[in-house]
Design an enzyme around this catalytic site. Structure first.
Site, mmCIF file in Angstrom:
data_model
loop_
_atom_site.group_PDB
_atom_site.id
_atom_site.type_symbol
_atom_site.label_atom_id
_atom_site.label_comp_id
_atom_site.label_asym_id
_atom_site.label_seq_id
_atom_site.Cartn_x
_atom_site.Cartn_y
_atom_site.Cartn_z
ATOM 1 N N CYS A 105 48.245 -6.108 -12.110
ATOM 2 C CA CYS A 105 47.124 -6.805 -11.467
ATOM 3 C C CYS A 105 46.838 -6.121 -10.137
ATOM 4 O O CYS A 105 47.252 -4.972 -9.927
ATOM 5 C CB CYS A 105 47.407 -8.301 -11.321
ATOM 6 S SG CYS A 105 48.813 -8.719 -10.275
ATOM 7 N N ARG A 131 49.305 -12.743 -10.743
ATOM 8 C CA ARG A 131 49.156 -12.709 -12.185
ATOM 9 C C ARG A 131 50.221 -11.875 -12.905
ATOM 10 O O ARG A 131 50.864 -12.363 -13.856
ATOM 11 C CB ARG A 131 47.755 -12.185 -12.563
ATOM 12 C CG ARG A 131 46.640 -13.133 -12.182
ATOM 13 C CD ARG A 131 45.275 -12.451 -12.235
ATOM 14 N NE ARG A 131 45.129 -11.441 -11.185
ATOM 15 C CZ ARG A 131 44.082 -10.664 -11.028
ATOM 16 N NH1 ARG A 131 43.066 -10.764 -11.878
ATOM 17 N NH2 ARG A 131 44.027 -9.799 -10.031
ATOM 18 N N ASP A 140 41.259 -13.669 -10.931
ATOM 19 C CA ASP A 140 42.141 -13.545 -9.772
ATOM 20 C C ASP A 140 42.291 -14.931 -9.132
ATOM 21 O O ASP A 140 41.316 -15.496 -8.646
ATOM 22 C CB ASP A 140 41.493 -12.555 -8.799
ATOM 23 C CG ASP A 140 42.357 -12.291 -7.590
ATOM 24 O OD1 ASP A 140 43.292 -13.080 -7.335
ATOM 25 O OD2 ASP A 140 42.088 -11.297 -6.903
HETATM 26 P P1 4NP Z 1 47.137 -10.752 -8.029
HETATM 27 O O1 4NP Z 1 46.386 -11.628 -6.923
HETATM 28 O O2 4NP Z 1 46.337 -9.484 -8.193
HETATM 29 O O3 4NP Z 1 47.072 -11.621 -9.238
HETATM 30 O O4 4NP Z 1 48.529 -10.513 -7.528
HETATM 31 C C1 4NP Z 1 46.089 -11.120 -5.658
HETATM 32 C C2 4NP Z 1 47.039 -11.147 -4.665
HETATM 33 C C3 4NP Z 1 46.730 -10.693 -3.396
HETATM 34 C C4 4NP Z 1 45.479 -10.176 -3.154
HETATM 35 C C5 4NP Z 1 44.529 -10.136 -4.153
HETATM 36 C C6 4NP Z 1 44.840 -10.615 -5.409
HETATM 37 N N1 4NP Z 1 45.161 -9.718 -1.855
HETATM 38 O O5 4NP Z 1 43.987 -9.343 -1.655
HETATM 39 O O6 4NP Z 1 46.014 -9.691 -0.966
#
Ligand code: 4NP
Length: 156
Positions: A9, A15, A124
């Site tokens: 991800c 995720r 997300d």
């Molecule tokens: P992930 O969610 O891609 O599912 O781990 C996110 C976690 C952090 C960020 C974006 C998406 N961020 O911009 O810090």
């Protein structure tokens, strides 16, 4: 030879750690499979999973607290057999790292497993509430059922 599966991800804290934990739990003690996860962004390298992912995992009896965020590398595209990305942004970023058509072919939207040909993203959940995480869990759980089935049948 071990089948190597990588969940990907953006941050590797919401995720993909859940996807890693869910698939590992379905494979039980199958030592012929390696499951790992990584992120396409470097914001959370070395960080534990988001507390909301930890909480939803715990609700379904999974402990993902030992995982740590890491960055997806070009080496991963060579090392892993199947690279399951959560959304189209992850897909584009992962494909950028591929150095051959064979490596590109390893990259697939994880929800292709349950909605083939429909290009559905795992949304997300980072800026959403707890319901977003429940939703993500349910989608990943269904997709991991199919992946686990394919592994047991030798398809993956
Ligand atoms: P992930 O969610 O891609 O599912 O781990 C996110 C976690 C952090 C960020 C974006 C998406 N961020 O911009 O810090």
């Amino acid at each position: 030879m071990k089948t190597k599966i990588l969940m990907v991800c953006l941050g590797n804290i919401c995720r993909s750690p859940l996807a890693e934990g869910i698939l590992k739990s379905k494979l039980n003690d199958n030592t012929d499979v390696l499951v790992d996860s990584a992120g396409t962004g470097n914001y959370h390298v070395g960080d534990p999973p988001d507390s909301r992912s930890v909480a939803i995992a715990k609700r379904y009896n999974l402990d993902i607290t030992n995982q740590r965020g890491r960055l997806l590398t070009a080496e991963d595209l060579k090392e892993f057999d199947h690279i399951f990305v959560m959304d189209q942004f992850n897909y584009d970023d992962a494909i950028e790292l591929a150095e051959s058509d064979a490596e590109k072919a390893k990259v697939k939207l994880i929800l292709e497993e349950i909605f083939p040909g429909e290009n559905v993203d795992v949304p997300d959940p980072y800026h959403r509430g707890d319901q977003g995480f429940e939703n993500v869990y349910q989608m990943l759980n269904e997709a991991c059922d199919v992946i686990s089935d394919k592994i047991q049948k030798g398809i993956y």
